[in-house]
Design a protein around this motif. Structure first.
Motif, PDB file in Angstrom:
ATOM      1  N   ILE A 178      13.112 -55.304  63.705  1.00  0.00           N
ATOM      2  CA  ILE A 178      13.648 -53.941  63.658  1.00  0.00           C
ATOM      3  C   ILE A 178      12.694 -53.040  64.448  1.00  0.00           C
ATOM      4  N   ASP A 179      13.270 -52.048  65.117  1.00  0.00           N
ATOM      5  CA  ASP A 179      12.476 -51.098  65.892  1.00  0.00           C
ATOM      6  C   ASP A 179      12.813 -49.679  65.457  1.00  0.00           C
ATOM      7  N   VAL A 180      11.806 -48.819  65.438  1.00  0.00           N
ATOM      8  CA  VAL A 180      12.034 -47.412  65.124  1.00  0.00           C
ATOM      9  C   VAL A 180      11.006 -46.585  65.897  1.00  0.00           C
ATOM     10  N   HIS A 181      11.411 -45.419  66.373  1.00  0.00           N
ATOM     11  CA  HIS A 181      10.475 -44.482  67.026  1.00  0.00           C
ATOM     12  C   HIS A 181      11.074 -43.103  66.845  1.00  0.00           C
ATOM     13  N   ILE A 182      10.405 -42.240  66.093  1.00  0.00           N
ATOM     14  CA  ILE A 182      11.071 -41.002  65.682  1.00  0.00           C
ATOM     15  C   ILE A 182      10.674 -39.776  66.503  1.00  0.00           C
ATOM     16  N   GLY A 183       9.709 -39.928  67.394  1.00  0.00           N
ATOM     17  CA  GLY A 183       9.359 -38.770  68.215  1.00  0.00           C
ATOM     18  C   GLY A 183       7.903 -38.804  68.616  1.00  0.00           C
ATOM     19  N   SER A 184       7.491 -37.742  69.286  1.00  0.00           N
ATOM     20  CA  SER A 184       6.154 -37.695  69.855  1.00  0.00           C
ATOM     21  C   SER A 184       5.428 -36.446  69.360  1.00  0.00           C
ATOM     22  N   GLN A 185       4.107 -36.516  69.427  1.00  0.00           N
ATOM     23  CA  GLN A 185       3.244 -35.400  68.994  1.00  0.00           C
ATOM     24  C   GLN A 185       3.535 -35.017  67.535  1.00  0.00           C
ATOM     25  N   LEU A 186       3.621 -36.030  66.667  1.00  0.00           N
ATOM     26  CA  LEU A 186       3.758 -35.777  65.232  1.00  0.00           C
ATOM     27  C   LEU A 186       2.388 -35.408  64.678  1.00  0.00           C
ATOM     28  N   THR A 187       2.365 -34.350  63.879  1.00  0.00           N
ATOM     29  CA  THR A 187       1.075 -33.878  63.380  1.00  0.00           C
ATOM     30  C   THR A 187       0.944 -34.083  61.872  1.00  0.00           C
ATOM     31  N   GLU A 188       1.937 -34.758  61.290  1.00  0.00           N
ATOM     32  CA  GLU A 188       1.865 -35.084  59.860  1.00  0.00           C
ATOM     33  C   GLU A 188       2.303 -36.532  59.671  1.00  0.00           C
ATOM     34  N   LEU A 189       1.873 -37.120  58.563  1.00  0.00           N
ATOM     35  CA  LEU A 189       2.264 -38.498  58.286  1.00  0.00           C
ATOM     36  C   LEU A 189       3.613 -38.597  57.581  1.00  0.00           C
ATOM     37  N   GLU A 190       4.044 -37.502  56.965  1.00  0.00           N
ATOM     38  CA  GLU A 190       5.223 -37.572  56.118  1.00  0.00           C
ATOM     39  C   GLU A 190       6.481 -38.111  56.823  1.00  0.00           C
ATOM     40  N   PRO A 191       6.805 -37.629  58.041  1.00  0.00           N
ATOM     41  CA  PRO A 191       7.985 -38.191  58.702  1.00  0.00           C
ATOM     42  C   PRO A 191       7.859 -39.703  58.941  1.00  0.00           C
ATOM     43  N   PHE A 192       6.653 -40.152  59.293  1.00  0.00           N
ATOM     44  CA  PHE A 192       6.439 -41.601  59.455  1.00  0.00           C
ATOM     45  C   PHE A 192       6.711 -42.313  58.123  1.00  0.00           C
ATOM     46  N   GLU A 193       6.216 -41.714  57.054  1.00  0.00           N
ATOM     47  CA  GLU A 193       6.365 -42.358  55.746  1.00  0.00           C
ATOM     48  C   GLU A 193       7.845 -42.492  55.378  1.00  0.00           C
ATOM     49  N   LEU A 194       8.600 -41.415  55.626  1.00  0.00           N
ATOM     50  CA  LEU A 194      10.040 -41.459  55.343  1.00  0.00           C
ATOM     51  C   LEU A 194      10.716 -42.545  56.177  1.00  0.00           C
ATOM     52  N   ALA A 195      10.383 -42.582  57.451  1.00  0.00           N
ATOM     53  CA  ALA A 195      11.030 -43.552  58.346  1.00  0.00           C
ATOM     54  C   ALA A 195      10.642 -44.981  57.974  1.00  0.00           C
ATOM     55  N   TYR A 196       9.348 -45.203  57.733  1.00  0.00           N
ATOM     56  CA  TYR A 196       8.896 -46.573  57.474  1.00  0.00           C
ATOM     57  C   TYR A 196       9.394 -47.075  56.118  1.00  0.00           C
ATOM     58  N   THR A 197       9.563 -46.155  55.181  1.00  0.00           N
ATOM     59  CA  THR A 197      10.130 -46.552  53.888  1.00  0.00           C
ATOM     60  C   THR A 197      11.570 -47.030  54.077  1.00  0.00           C
ATOM     61  N   LYS A 198      12.301 -46.323  54.934  1.00  0.00           N
ATOM     62  CA  LYS A 198      13.672 -46.764  55.222  1.00  0.00           C
ATOM     63  C   LYS A 198      13.682 -48.116  55.934  1.00  0.00           C
ATOM     64  N   VAL A 199      12.703 -48.312  56.824  1.00  0.00           N
ATOM     65  CA  VAL A 199      12.618 -49.591  57.535  1.00  0.00           C
ATOM     66  C   VAL A 199      12.312 -50.725  56.550  1.00  0.00           C
ATOM     67  N   ALA A 200      11.455 -50.439  55.567  1.00  0.00           N
ATOM     68  CA  ALA A 200      11.125 -51.468  54.571  1.00  0.00           C
ATOM     69  C   ALA A 200      12.378 -51.866  53.787  1.00  0.00           C
ATOM     70  N   GLU A 201      13.143 -50.864  53.372  1.00  0.00           N
ATOM     71  CA  GLU A 201      14.385 -51.159  52.629  1.00  0.00           C
ATOM     72  C   GLU A 201      15.350 -51.942  53.498  1.00  0.00           C
ATOM     73  N   LEU A 202      15.445 -51.530  54.755  1.00  0.00           N
ATOM     74  CA  LEU A 202      16.370 -52.220  55.668  1.00  0.00           C
ATOM     75  C   LEU A 202      15.936 -53.671  55.893  1.00  0.00           C
TER      76      LEU A 202
ATOM     77  N   ARG B 128       9.445 -59.232  62.678  1.00  0.00           N
ATOM     78  CA  ARG B 128       8.619 -58.321  63.471  1.00  0.00           C
ATOM     79  C   ARG B 128       9.153 -56.901  63.304  1.00  0.00           C
ATOM     80  N   LEU B 129       8.235 -55.965  63.073  1.00  0.00           N
ATOM     81  CA  LEU B 129       8.622 -54.554  62.964  1.00  0.00           C
ATOM     82  C   LEU B 129       7.905 -53.775  64.054  1.00  0.00           C
ATOM     83  N   ASP B 130       8.681 -53.138  64.917  1.00  0.00           N
ATOM     84  CA  ASP B 130       8.124 -52.287  65.963  1.00  0.00           C
ATOM     85  C   ASP B 130       8.256 -50.856  65.471  1.00  0.00           C
TER      86      ASP B 130
END
Ligand SMILES: *Cc1c(COP(=O)(O)O)cnc(C)c1O
Length: 421
Positions: A196-220, A233-235
């Protein structure tokens, strides 16, 4: 942290005075620090220590052959988004099995070149693209390793032009449709679904959006495994932001980002790939420019530089802020004054900063734009027939021009005249 520091009143790149490079190559130019590039790569590599992982540098941030070679020799893989970047990675000696192919519009020719030359995986961005990869692989008698890029519908809280993980963005397939798309992928004999691959954007200044996305990736991951797919493999894309100012609200560190990855995904036993670009190259490069004129306007003073928006487009394109410093260190206690800092291009958008406090500057003085290593040289153009500016790489006390400034003749001779003229 970078390796551009003042020493005895002058700005250095590692052990080389910036003024020495300026005298040798002329201005404006980009200069990169090898030690900083390697330091940033290692921060990511170390952050994922203990997990099976590969750091694939997103080479669209800065893709000079010398930069790629520097990182590749340290063990980096590459994330490419075009056939040209694929060729660049290969030319720099990166083996196909360390090259990941991302991007929403891969053509059949680009897919063919990558399959033939060797590829770690394609990150599939749409169903039509999946069908084309399958067809090209079958035509070559090969099986293409793929992940599907899912769009988790997460707000990256970054500039609109570099947010990619909301449902209105063009990237990936909606995570809600993943089941269906993976079932289709598994039915195609030219594809091997590996992750699975995910990339939510650039110049993120907080971890929270990553956490939300990666939690969804874990469930998926669990869901797709239950549906019979061998997800191994998780990208996780790139996107960790850098400090563009020296204020206190610095973005999270790679080590914190790594800990988040371990926390959200560590239990799955997957191989992890990350694709940082900006954080590796951004603070590893400066753009150096010279003041041509100091012009007093009605209510403000302008610093007119020999560098312009065509050389560094980030302020015009993203309203980006760059620290701008004098190469000659201001004397202690010197009073700063505000300037509008502009280039010579015939557009009002060719403004790097307004009302920026700087020490008093004069024509001929050198200044440096900090944090210009990523999305700087690669986004440059020859607008106004201004030659692409040279790139220089420093390594300890050595420096080398890694891309020459073209001559006017070279620029003009790229055009060809039709027979009727
Ligand atoms: C641009 C991009 C990256 C790199 O993003 P940075 O913010 O530079 O780290 C990584 N992966 C993909 C798919 C991208 O498009």
């Amino acid at each position: 942290m970078d390796h551009f520091l003042y020493r005895d009143g002058a700005l250095y790149a590692e052990d080389v005075p910036i003024s020495e490079i300026a005298a040798a190559v002329g201005t404006p130019f980009y200069v990169y620090s090898t030690a900083t590039l390697l330091r940033h790569f290692k921060l990511f590599d170390d952050a994922l220590d203990g997990m099976d992982h590969l750091v694939c540098y997103a080479m669209k941030a800065a893709s000079n052959q010398a930069i790629l070679k520097t990182l590749a020799q340290a063990g980096a893989g590459m994330d490419v988004v075009s056939g040209g970047e694929y060729q660049r990675a290969k030319a720099a000696g990166v083996p196909g099995e360390k090259i990941v192919f991302s991007g929403v519009g891969k053509t059949a020719d680009e897919i063919r070149a990558a399959l033939t030359g060797g590829i770690r995986q394609f990150n599939v961005e749409s169903e039509p693209e999946m069908e084309v990869i399958n067809a090209v692989a079958l035509e070559l008698g090969m099986v293409a390793p793929i992940t599907v890029r899912v769009n988790p519908d997460v707000d990256a809280k970054t500039h609109a032009k570099i947010a990619t993980g909301k449902s209105e963005n063009k990237f990936g397939i909606p995570i809600s449709r993943a089941s269906e798309v993976y079932a289709r992928a598994a039915s195609l004999p030219g594809l091997e679904v590996i992750g699975i691959d995910v990339h939510i954007g650039s110049q993120l200044t907080e971890l929270e959006p990553f956490e939300l996305a990666y939690t969804k990736v874990a469930e998926l991951t669990e869901q797709l495994r239950a549906e019979g797919h061998n997800i191994r493999r998780l990208d996780l894309g790139g996107g960790l932001g850098i400090p563009y100012t020296r204020s206190n609200d610095a973005p999270p560190l790679p080590v914190e980002y790594g800990a988040l990855i371990k926390k959200t995904l560590g239990h799955l036993g997957c191989e992890i790939e990350i694709e940082p670009g900006r954080l590796i190259a951004g603070n590893a490069g400066l753009m150096v420019s010279r003041v041509i004129y100091v012009k007093s306007g009605e209510d403000r003073d302008f610093l007119i530089l020999d560098g312009a928006m065509n050389d560094l487009i980030r302020p015009a394109m993203y309203e980006a802020y760059h620290d701008i410093v004098a190469v000659q260190e201001p004397k202690a206690g010197v009073e700063q004054q505000p300037y509008d800092i502009v280039g010579p291009v015939c557009e009002s958008g060719d403004t790097f900063a307004k009302g920026r406090n700087m020490p008093p500057l004069e024509p001929g003085d050198l200044i440096a734009f900090r944090s210009a290593g990523a999305y700087g040289a690669v986004m440059a153009s020859e607008y106004n027939s201004r030659p692409l500016i040279p790139e220089v790489l420093v390594h300890e006390d050595q420096f080398a021009v890694i891309r020459e400034r073209p001559s006017f003749d070279e620029i003009i001779n790229r055009d060809t005249i039709p027979t009727w003229l």
